[in-house]
Scaffold this active site. Sequence first.
Site, PDB file in Angstrom:
ATOM      1  N   GLU A   1      41.361  15.373   1.154  1.00 49.84           N
ATOM      2  CA  GLU A   1      42.523  15.037   0.344  1.00 49.84           C
ATOM      3  C   GLU A   1      43.816  15.299   1.111  1.00 49.84           C
ATOM      4  O   GLU A   1      44.829  14.632   0.890  1.00 49.84           O
ATOM      5  CB  GLU A   1      42.512  15.836  -0.968  1.00 49.84           C
TER       6      GLU A   1
ATOM      7  N   GLU B   1      41.486  14.531 -17.866  1.00 45.51           N
ATOM      8  CA  GLU B   1      40.152  15.092 -17.949  1.00 45.51           C
ATOM      9  C   GLU B   1      40.174  16.510 -18.521  1.00 45.51           C
ATOM     10  O   GLU B   1      39.336  16.878 -19.347  1.00 45.51           O
ATOM     11  CB  GLU B   1      39.487  15.118 -16.562  1.00 45.51           C
TER      12      GLU B   1
ATOM     13  N   LYS C   1      43.272   6.818 -11.479  1.00 46.10           N
ATOM     14  CA  LYS C   1      43.689   7.414 -12.752  1.00 46.10           C
ATOM     15  C   LYS C   1      44.513   6.431 -13.570  1.00 46.10           C
ATOM     16  O   LYS C   1      44.335   6.284 -14.781  1.00 46.10           O
ATOM     17  CB  LYS C   1      44.519   8.679 -12.488  1.00 46.10           C
TER      18      LYS C   1
ATOM     19  N   HIS D   1      16.160  21.199   5.992  1.00 43.63           N
ATOM     20  CA  HIS D   1      15.079  20.396   5.417  1.00 43.63           C
ATOM     21  C   HIS D   1      15.632  19.192   4.671  1.00 43.63           C
ATOM     22  O   HIS D   1      14.934  18.597   3.852  1.00 43.63           O
ATOM     23  CB  HIS D   1      14.234  21.263   4.485  1.00 43.63           C
TER      24      HIS D   1
ATOM     25  N   LYS E   1      48.546  22.199 -14.095  1.00 47.81           N
ATOM     26  CA  LYS E   1      49.952  22.439 -13.729  1.00 47.81           C
ATOM     27  C   LYS E   1      50.897  21.713 -14.674  1.00 47.81           C
ATOM     28  O   LYS E   1      51.862  22.282 -15.177  1.00 47.81           O
ATOM     29  CB  LYS E   1      50.200  21.997 -12.293  1.00 47.81           C
TER      30      LYS E   1
ATOM     31  N   GLY F   1      46.961  21.820  -5.683  1.00 45.69           N
ATOM     32  CA  GLY F   1      45.736  22.283  -6.316  1.00 45.69           C
ATOM     33  C   GLY F   1      44.697  22.787  -5.344  1.00 45.69           C
ATOM     34  O   GLY F   1      44.077  23.839  -5.542  1.00 45.69           O
ATOM     35  N   ARG F   2      44.493  22.073  -4.236  1.00 45.43           N
ATOM     36  CA  ARG F   2      43.452  22.459  -3.274  1.00 45.43           C
ATOM     37  C   ARG F   2      43.845  23.695  -2.474  1.00 45.43           C
ATOM     38  O   ARG F   2      43.024  24.245  -1.743  1.00 45.43           O
ATOM     39  CB  ARG F   2      43.145  21.290  -2.354  1.00 45.43           C
TER      40      ARG F   2
END
Length: 528
Positions: A359, A221, A505, A390, A215, A272-273
């Site tokens: 978040e 990153e 960050k 399992h 954005k 973002g999410r």
Amino acid sequence: MATISWNNLNKLESFKELKGQKNPVSLAKALSGASGAKRVAEFSIPMGGGLTFNYAAKQVNRTVISIFKKLVKEAQLIEKFEALYNGEIINTGEKRMVLHHLTRGQLGKDVVVDGVNKRDFYVAQQKAIADFANKVHNGKLLNEKGEKYTTVCQIGIGGSDLGPRAMYLALENWAKTAGTFRMDAHFISNVDPDDAASVLNSIDVSKTIFILVSKSGTTLETLTNESFVKNYLKKEGLETSKHMIAVTSETSPLVGNPDYMAAFFMDDYIGGRYSSTSAVGGAILSLAFGPGVFSAFLKGAAEEDVLAKEKDVAMNPALMDALIGVYERNVLNMPSTAILPYSQALSRFPAHLQQLDMESNGKSVNRFGKKISYVTGPVIFGEPGTNGQHSFYQLLHQGTNVIPLQFIAFQKSQCGTDVTIQGSTSQTKLAANVTAQIIAFACGKNDENPNKFFAGERPSSLIYGKNVTPESLGALLAHYENKVMFQGFLWNVNSFDQEGVQLGKTLAKTVLSGKMDGALKAFADLLI
């Protein structure tokens, strides 16, 4: 519209009444015999996309649901949702509107910002992406060798990766079976160079379009991985401007960058999410499967959003799910929730929901920055069944904590092929496992051997449908987005900022600058 009041959960009279319901329904009794079958039929709510939400194996009864109705009214949950989709400043931390619902439909009045109709803006971006994807698919856009692109790779992290990746994987086999599969998709997210190297070494980069999603255009990153990819392209003698597009904001430094052949836009009003139904998910899903598939995905989400407006909790699946979750968290003191999709297509869906939920509602101060005295968002985890059976089901069945469960299952597979072994198909075996687990968790098993004793009374819900399609996937995504939203309203937290991810960050930049001392430097010296 009535004036909205934002109050802490423990100040609401209806919540105080709910706190009195500390002796939950006995699931073993409620699900036994003919009354149990009747409960399964009655405790069910239709969802969008052909799905159904069933909460018969949750520890609620008519009394609890009647209190839920009072809580919905007192907390003004529907009014708060209306305020959100009509463009009020709901994200108080960043002083922003919250408009992800507008990416898939118009629920209320027009939302206009600086003279721009935001619904029109999102539709225009969807159309621009569709036009670009169509040109790629029909060969009007080619690489420097005049060849068609065959692969798309998204570079992003967090919400720019988890949601789109989960949605792509969910529809990959469906698209191949339905004949709408257009391009293979890959994702680069981790700043660990092994991630990017692994992806780049497994694809033909000369026929790949890379989508950089940021954005701000400044995410460390993502920009690091951008440089990694650009260097790789240059070593291969390829032009970056023939292989890269951007999904970013209109004010981003990526706009007008000659290294990109196109840019599509998001804005500050979509976190973002919550961005899978925006250009963030639209670019890769449209390129991979075609714009029509992305449109169908949005249609399913829009159907579920309309249901979230319903004032009657018995007809509002996301609201009922949210209220049950708050009851389990704040009254029954259950710390976690397991998401258990019995569909390999949803293999990364729990990972997306981890971010969406934790978040959003992993907060300890209210919307006004005041400390709150009750617990908020649960820990979310999960894996697809039957693999999870399992792995961690031992703790779910016989561990010391009772963990609420959310099963997601489908009647048919996506691929349409199956095999019969010992009298039943693979899909039938999968469905049998879901059914068995719901009852096993709810009813348990008596045994004189304590090691083989199952206490039961482990509550679960079930979302089910015919199969995973773009429409059902869109509805499933919107269901959880709206559930998280309603729970944030109840807890009186701001579900739409994420200050908790910022400190690390900032300190990482300090480490990289070399200007550090004390324990920070000592730990850095161990690794750098």
